[in-house]
Design a protein around this motif. Sequence first.
Motif, PDB file in Angstrom:
ATOM      1  N   SER A  59      25.617  -5.637 -12.414  1.00 43.34           N
ATOM      2  CA  SER A  59      25.868  -4.206 -12.541  1.00 43.34           C
ATOM      3  C   SER A  59      24.552  -3.447 -12.645  1.00 43.34           C
ATOM      4  O   SER A  59      23.516  -3.978 -13.049  1.00 43.34           O
ATOM      5  CB  SER A  59      26.760  -3.933 -13.745  1.00 43.34           C
ATOM      6  OG  SER A  59      26.043  -3.243 -14.716  1.00 43.34           O
ATOM      7  N   LYS A  60      24.630  -2.196 -12.233  1.00 45.66           N
ATOM      8  CA  LYS A  60      23.428  -1.376 -12.239  1.00 45.66           C
ATOM      9  C   LYS A  60      23.091  -0.913 -13.658  1.00 45.66           C
ATOM     10  O   LYS A  60      21.970  -0.594 -13.973  1.00 45.66           O
ATOM     11  CB  LYS A  60      23.629  -0.158 -11.326  1.00 45.66           C
ATOM     12  CG  LYS A  60      23.437  -0.499  -9.871  1.00 45.66           C
ATOM     13  CD  LYS A  60      23.783   0.677  -9.009  1.00 45.66           C
ATOM     14  CE  LYS A  60      25.285   0.799  -8.854  1.00 45.66           C
ATOM     15  NZ  LYS A  60      25.691   1.912  -8.011  1.00 45.66           N
ATOM     16  N   LYS A  61      24.145  -0.866 -14.458  1.00 43.47           N
ATOM     17  CA  LYS A  61      23.931  -0.398 -15.828  1.00 43.47           C
ATOM     18  C   LYS A  61      23.247  -1.489 -16.647  1.00 43.47           C
ATOM     19  O   LYS A  61      23.545  -2.667 -16.514  1.00 43.47           O
ATOM     20  CB  LYS A  61      25.275  -0.043 -16.468  1.00 43.47           C
ATOM     21  CG  LYS A  61      25.851   1.241 -15.931  1.00 43.47           C
ATOM     22  CD  LYS A  61      27.264   1.433 -16.476  1.00 43.47           C
ATOM     23  CE  LYS A  61      28.187   1.964 -15.391  1.00 43.47           C
ATOM     24  NZ  LYS A  61      29.508   1.398 -15.441  1.00 43.47           N
TER      25      LYS A  61
ATOM     26  N   GLN B 339      31.512  -6.200  -9.545  1.00 38.79           N
ATOM     27  CA  GLN B 339      32.037  -4.921  -9.063  1.00 38.79           C
ATOM     28  C   GLN B 339      33.497  -4.761  -9.419  1.00 38.79           C
ATOM     29  O   GLN B 339      33.993  -3.666  -9.628  1.00 38.79           O
ATOM     30  CB  GLN B 339      31.892  -4.838  -7.549  1.00 38.79           C
ATOM     31  CG  GLN B 339      30.471  -4.667  -7.095  1.00 38.79           C
ATOM     32  CD  GLN B 339      30.366  -4.868  -5.598  1.00 38.79           C
ATOM     33  OE1 GLN B 339      31.341  -4.754  -4.877  1.00 38.79           O
ATOM     34  NE2 GLN B 339      29.185  -5.174  -5.142  1.00 38.79           N
ATOM     35  N   GLN B 386      32.568   7.848  -2.815  1.00 39.11           N
ATOM     36  CA  GLN B 386      31.663   7.674  -3.946  1.00 39.11           C
ATOM     37  C   GLN B 386      32.386   7.825  -5.285  1.00 39.11           C
ATOM     38  O   GLN B 386      32.223   7.014  -6.190  1.00 39.11           O
ATOM     39  CB  GLN B 386      30.542   8.696  -3.842  1.00 39.11           C
ATOM     40  CG  GLN B 386      29.298   8.259  -4.579  1.00 39.11           C
ATOM     41  CD  GLN B 386      28.181   9.252  -4.380  1.00 39.11           C
ATOM     42  OE1 GLN B 386      28.200  10.035  -3.428  1.00 39.11           O
ATOM     43  NE2 GLN B 386      27.221   9.242  -5.254  1.00 39.11           N
ATOM     44  N   ALA B 387      33.216   8.875  -5.355  1.00 33.17           N
ATOM     45  CA  ALA B 387      33.868   9.141  -6.631  1.00 33.17           C
ATOM     46  C   ALA B 387      34.802   8.015  -7.031  1.00 33.17           C
ATOM     47  O   ALA B 387      34.865   7.628  -8.191  1.00 33.17           O
ATOM     48  CB  ALA B 387      34.622  10.457  -6.557  1.00 33.17           C
ATOM     49  N   VAL B 389      34.525   4.894  -6.330  1.00 38.00           N
ATOM     50  CA  VAL B 389      33.752   3.761  -6.835  1.00 38.00           C
ATOM     51  C   VAL B 389      33.230   4.059  -8.232  1.00 38.00           C
ATOM     52  O   VAL B 389      33.329   3.234  -9.136  1.00 38.00           O
ATOM     53  CB  VAL B 389      32.589   3.431  -5.878  1.00 38.00           C
ATOM     54  CG1 VAL B 389      31.685   2.375  -6.485  1.00 38.00           C
ATOM     55  CG2 VAL B 389      33.123   2.948  -4.548  1.00 38.00           C
ATOM     56  N   GLU B 390      32.692   5.281  -8.395  1.00 36.05           N
ATOM     57  CA  GLU B 390      32.116   5.601  -9.703  1.00 36.05           C
ATOM     58  C   GLU B 390      33.172   5.649 -10.787  1.00 36.05           C
ATOM     59  O   GLU B 390      32.912   5.309 -11.938  1.00 36.05           O
ATOM     60  CB  GLU B 390      31.353   6.928  -9.620  1.00 36.05           C
ATOM     61  CG  GLU B 390      29.909   6.678  -9.232  1.00 36.05           C
ATOM     62  CD  GLU B 390      29.122   7.948  -9.033  1.00 36.05           C
ATOM     63  OE1 GLU B 390      29.499   8.980  -9.630  1.00 36.05           O
ATOM     64  OE2 GLU B 390      28.146   7.899  -8.275  1.00 36.05           O
ATOM     65  N   ALA B 391      34.368   6.079 -10.409  1.00 39.39           N
ATOM     66  CA  ALA B 391      35.434   6.126 -11.398  1.00 39.39           C
ATOM     67  C   ALA B 391      35.979   4.734 -11.692  1.00 39.39           C
ATOM     68  O   ALA B 391      36.794   4.560 -12.579  1.00 39.39           O
ATOM     69  CB  ALA B 391      36.554   7.027 -10.906  1.00 39.39           C
ATOM     70  N   GLY B 392      35.555   3.755 -10.901  1.00 39.82           N
ATOM     71  CA  GLY B 392      36.016   2.389 -11.148  1.00 39.82           C
ATOM     72  C   GLY B 392      37.397   2.121 -10.614  1.00 39.82           C
ATOM     73  O   GLY B 392      38.046   1.166 -11.000  1.00 39.82           O
ATOM     74  N   SER B 395      36.414  -1.067  -5.844  1.00 37.17           N
ATOM     75  CA  SER B 395      35.098  -1.678  -5.941  1.00 37.17           C
ATOM     76  C   SER B 395      34.263  -1.277  -4.738  1.00 37.17           C
ATOM     77  O   SER B 395      34.793  -0.978  -3.664  1.00 37.17           O
ATOM     78  CB  SER B 395      35.224  -3.190  -6.032  1.00 37.17           C
ATOM     79  OG  SER B 395      35.667  -3.711  -4.819  1.00 37.17           O
ATOM     80  N   ALA B 396      32.957  -1.288  -4.920  1.00 36.31           N
ATOM     81  CA  ALA B 396      32.058  -0.882  -3.844  1.00 36.31           C
ATOM     82  C   ALA B 396      32.207  -1.787  -2.639  1.00 36.31           C
ATOM     83  O   ALA B 396      32.122  -1.340  -1.492  1.00 36.31           O
ATOM     84  CB  ALA B 396      30.626  -0.891  -4.345  1.00 36.31           C
TER      85      ALA B 396
END
Lengths: 396, 517
Positions: A59-61, B339, B386-387, B389-392, B395-396
């Motif tokens: 993970s990036k975090k 991920q 993007q959103a 993925v960022e929101a989980g 997965s990317a």
Amino acid sequence: MKSRRVLAGIVLLANLFLSGCWSSREVNTLGISVCLGIDKSDKGYVISEQVINPKTIASKKMTSESPVVVYTQEGEDINETITRMTTITSRKIYHSHLRMVILGEEIAREGISNIVDYLLRNPEFRTDFYFAIARGSSAREILSVLTPIELIPGVDMFTKLKMATEEWAPVRGLRIIELANDLTADGINATITAVEKVDDGDTTNSTDTLKKSGEFEKLKFTDIGVFKQDKLVGWLDELESKGYNYITDKVLHTVGFETYGDNGMVSYDIPKTASKIKAVVRNNQPAITVEVKLTYDIVDVKGDLNVSKVENIELINKLVEKKLRIICESAIHKAQKELGSDIFGFGERVHDADKAYWKTVKDKWNEVFVDIPVTLELSAKMNSTGDITKSITQKN
Amino acid sequence: MGTQAADHISSENQKLLSRDLKANIVTLQTDFGHSPDLIINLAQLRKNTALYASVYLTEMIDHTVINSISNELSQIDAERIKSKSESVFDFLLNTVTKLRATRSGNDYTKMYEEILSGNTVFLVDGYDIYISVSTASDEGRAISEPTTQTVIKGPKDAFTENIDKNVFMIRSRVRNEALRIEDITLGTVTHTKVKLLYFNGIAKKDIVDDLRSRVSKINYDGVLGSNYIEEIIKTDPYSIFPTILNSERPDTVAAGLLEGRVAILCDGTPYVLLEPALFSDFLQSGDDYYENFYVQSLIRIIRYIALIFTLLVPAVFIALVTFHQEIIPTPLLISIAAQREGVPFPAVLEVLLMDLTFEILREAGVRMPRAIGSAISIVGALVLGQAAVEAGLVSAATVIVVALTAISSFAITNYAMSNAVRLLRFAFICIAGILGLYGISMGLIILLLHLCKLKSASVPYLTPAAPYIKGANKDTLVRFPLFKLKFRPAGISGTGKARTNGRNTMDPNITKKPEIR
């Protein structure tokens, strides 16, 4: 007719769904085990699994969590103990990506054939992981050591062992197929390399280790454990391990040095060695000849030796051969006189040379092996002197 | 030949013209329902001669032609004409024949066809034959650049909706008298002009006959696009794969004709059909022949890879992630596992949702007014990609898989083939979610069996790979240089003769390098 077709269609479709997702599992429900440790206990086995904590690695975090978690369970049977893990982890332990199997010294002395059987039989285990014996500590302790740079200790050990096997003569990585072959074949005994904890100051198994650059606990591959049948009987030290690998043609690349005169020194790189074991049986007396050919490149000259001169090259050749002889003889001596275990596979060669004779000694080979005369035919050849010829301090 | 179809339609109630002009006009007006655009001009060449009528649809004709005809008629030496209707008819016929192509006939159906295609019909009192003059207007879209089958170095003209212009574009490329053009009228209501084009002597006669009969048997009220024909005449109508090539490029059609294919032109569509069309034809582009053969061979291979990617990448991803984690390299598995930490859906559902989202985006992008088109990419790329993925939520890796699939699907040159593969992809995703790699292999076997069964105009779809024809694979997966392509694609052409005069494509002396200083 039509209804029959529809019926056939339904049956086919149902088939598709009835088989439904059998053995399907999502990656995020798996506990990927990279290292399996097996120790002996009063009850039976203590099994440790080094399970990856994926989010700390990919993970990036930034997290302060440990990259791996070691789960340990005790039980009477290997499979039972591994399955018992489900009582302490939320993930199903998944072994297909196993990189290392660490055996406790005690269990190695007791016999490892049932462990190898289990690992071979279970389809979840691949065949590309290495074995090592924990020396000086339990397998569980080895599994708990954290490693910087390569954050997963199991992968770290695997790559370390692989690299050392390729570059450093005394180390030898062994996979399960070779191990099983050596254990089952007549006329050869198995060996497994040892892994040791090197305490460099701090001994805490916390992620604080990962914040240090030098003084922390490291894992090191040192000696080679010698087996007789499936039981560990002793250890080859660094020099003997080197000899063992030279004789069995397992050296891919290594280095060495020679001293001469008062304080002169030549150091060299060995990019290529080739060895051959020959057996002859005369009057029911087997004799072994080991041929080792070695090619080396000069990498460093200390003193006033002109390495471009033919007589000097011959001198160095002699020195290298002499050292090689010491190395090989020490390995043979240890195996024959101290441990009494044919780790070189001399028995297999004897078998090839004289089948009838072999049948008579097959069952007591380890006793016969102890007294076999071994002749060493060694040759060293200089390949190049590197990019320069004379030492830079030399005037003429 | 071309009137076969027309005969077929009109034979049911053949109504013949009357000798009485007034009666004819009344019938005409009743049949057209007193349509305001139907112009019937009554005139006399001279006093006391027979009355004649010129009939046309005012929106359909080229008025300059009408003007020139009436000009010519007014300048005649009227004295020569006798009052008898025969002479008026002859005179009219003579005059207009000098100017334009004319046809005559005696039944209503054909006359209506002439009027409806923009021709002017002359009727003379006392005569039951009409004279039709070509006056059709060629108004319509000008020839423009292709929009769906673009090339970099090739010609930039594309077919238009006007069938005559399309014929011109093909004819001007292949100047040869052996090019045969057959007229067929299709559509029981629309009477659409359809033309069958092929090279006499190159095309296989059986294929031409078969296609002609299949096309002329189309019984449908309207043929508004070439797909109407394609869908009805396809030999495997339920197959998802296109077996007829659609092209908007005259050069592609000309090349197809040269290879022995039959082209079907349909009025009102800028797409021309080519049959037989084999699997490999759907992965070729005009550029393959306009650029260096090494480069284009590589690009062709890339197209095949793209086809496989479109079809299988999401399915294989799902199969690996849910069934066969042992195949994934350890570092990749760890990365995927990381991920997927906290992703709520199983991988199948995730990929299906993302793929579905992409298809919706794509459809919306096609249908949306161009002015607000850019909004969709913002919503699509930023909000969803993007959103999510960022929101989980996804997965990317899934986003990458879907994006790779989407891009690959655009690399398939033929839109119909690309669509077929796009749709099959969903089937593979589902089967992979249920059965893993085992299911994918099963699916591939079924797919291959289906492809082997398919035929395009009696030629096996996978020719020359299956059935394997030795030496015929020079223009399939890779393109050999033109001077090595001496023969036409296997199984299509009726003639086995080389495309060259004599044995060699080029003069053997050419390869000797001259030294010119």
